[in-house]
Scaffold this active site. Structure first.
Site, PDB file in Angstrom:
ATOM      1  N   TYR A  32       0.832  -1.509  -0.187  1.00 19.89           N
ATOM      2  CA  TYR A  32      -0.071   0.538  -0.143  1.00 19.89           C
ATOM      3  C   TYR A  32       0.585   1.138  -0.583  1.00 19.89           C
ATOM      4  CZ  TYR A  32      -2.896   3.846   1.651  1.00 19.89           C
ATOM      5  OH  TYR A  32      -3.473   4.989   1.856  1.00 19.89           O
ATOM      6  N   ALA A  33       2.250   1.508   1.043  1.00 18.44           N
ATOM      7  CA  ALA A  33       2.653   2.723   1.378  1.00 18.44           C
ATOM      8  C   ALA A  33       4.002   2.470  -0.395  1.00 18.44           C
ATOM      9  CB  ALA A  33       3.792   2.081   2.367  1.00 18.44           C
TER      10      ALA A  33
END
Ligand SMILES: NC(=O)c1ccc[n+]([C@@H]2O[C@H](COP(=O)([O-])OP(=O)(O)OC[C@H]3O[C@@H](n4cnc5c(N)ncnc54)[C@H](O)[C@@H]3O)[C@@H](O)[C@H]2O)c1
Length: 334
Positions: free
Chosen positions: A152-153
């Site tokens: 996600y990051a």
């Protein structure tokens, strides 16, 4: 002004669209109604926006360039705010493809669209997660942030980088905001506050990870929207460069800004705040930290304040109280 906002059936997009409509602007709202959480909540948010004459919904996926082009044709936007994404830290371990599709391919399609329509300002959502497990606090935008702990990051960091290249090549003024644990009415059912309130009111145990010692910089939705609305007016340019703390690129009209409160709270204190707002103790299940979780988030809001004169101010106690009132009024008992 005419806005194209992606993710208007989502938590933050809904609130931003509502504020801009209330202020008399026109909003085309693009959303794919993805099934990551209960679609009925997304439909209810869009139904509220549809009460305003200035709102035009377009249901489509970011990965589908043609439906994005259709939205731009309908709305003829001056400004694009890109909030649609596959969000959530933990789900990125279960379904990584959703993140690649929505956040990489989808965000690239938005950059192409911004180029085609000649957007006057493109704003896009990034996240505090890109600071990873940094122990240099508070997190400043000028810190190195290249050790993401989850996909996600990593996809959000990549979207920032792709946006910089388009800002440079095609001179698209671009602001990327890094949000910090946003909460409030009409919030996300996968996030802690919603799950805690839902479980406590229904006499189910709540799961507390990392012995409750993780801390998060919680940002109330009205503060976040105020920060975004003010940043929309600060189109990145040399004239508004801030000395020392600015991320304004030397090569492009591109800037990164934290939108967070600078008031972190430990998870255990957060639980106590929720219990106090509901007036009932939680049944607590203590669990270890989960894979991909970071120990803390803590925003330095100084750049936001220097650019806009604004600093998030709503306390967690007040924000949680407002969330509980909303939940009791709007969410049917199970
Ligand atoms: N809520 C937070 O605490 C937080 C923190 C940091 C960053 N963010 C970022 O802010 C933005 C908004 O988050 P939110 O909390 O409102 O999330 P949300 O999940 O409530 O809203 C996202 C919306 O995007 C839509 N969407 C997802 N993938 C899509 C796709 N491929 N095509 C079309 N639509 C798609 C979903 O249907 C949803 O309505 C996201 O970019 C998120 O990564 C949120």
């Amino acid at each position: 002004m005419r806005y194209l906002i992606t993710g208007t059936a989502g938590f933050i997009g809904f609130h931003l669209a509502k504020r801009l409509l209330d202020d008399g602007h026109f909003v085309t709202g693009f959303d794919g109604m993805t099934p990551y959480y209960d679609i009925r909540l997304k439909e209810r948010r869009h139904a509220i926006l549809a009460r305003s004459n200035g709102f035009k919904p377009v249901i489509g996926m970011l990965e589908d360039k043609a439906s994005l082009e259709k939205a731009a044709e309908i709305g003829e936007p001056d400004i694009i705010v890109h909030l649609a994404a596959q969000a959530g830290v933990r789900y990125s371990l279960e379904n990584p493809k959703a993140y690649v599709d929505s956040n990489l391919i989808g965000s690239w399609n938005i950059l192409e669209l911004a180029k085609t329509v000649g957007a006057k300002h493109l704003l896009l959502a990034s996240t505090s997660s890109i600071y990873g497990a940094s122990d240099k606090i508070p997190f400043a935008e000028t810190d190195r942030a290249d050790e993401p702990m989850t996909l996600y990051a990593a996809t959000k960091k990549s979207a920032e980088l792709m946006a910089h290249s388009y800002a440079h090549l095609y001179r698209i003024p671009t602001t990327a905001f890094r949000f910090f644990t946003v909460y409030g009415p009409w919030g996300r059912p996968d996030m802690a506050l919603f799950r805690f309130v839902d479980s406590i009111l229904n006499n189910r145990p709540i799961e507390i990870y990392g012995e409750g010692r993780m801390s998060r910089d919680f940002t109330y939705i009205d503060d976040l929207v105020e920060g975004i609305v003010r940043l929309i007016r600060v189109v990145p340019a040399e004239e508004n460069r801030v000395e020392e703390i600015d991320t304004l690129s030397r090569h492009a009209p591109f800037r990164i800004v934290n939108v967070g409160g600078g008031q972190p709270m430990e998870l255990m204190r957060f639980v106590e705040t929720v219990e106090a707002a509901i007036g009932r103790p939680a049944i607590r299940t203590m669990l270890p930290m989960q894979q991909g979780d970071v120990p803390r988030t803590f925003a330095a809001p100084d750049l936001l304040t220097a650019l806009t004169g604004f600093r998030p101010a709503i306390s967690v106690e007040e924000g949680v109280k407002r969330f509980v009132e909303w939940y009791r009024a709007e969410m049917p008992p199970v």
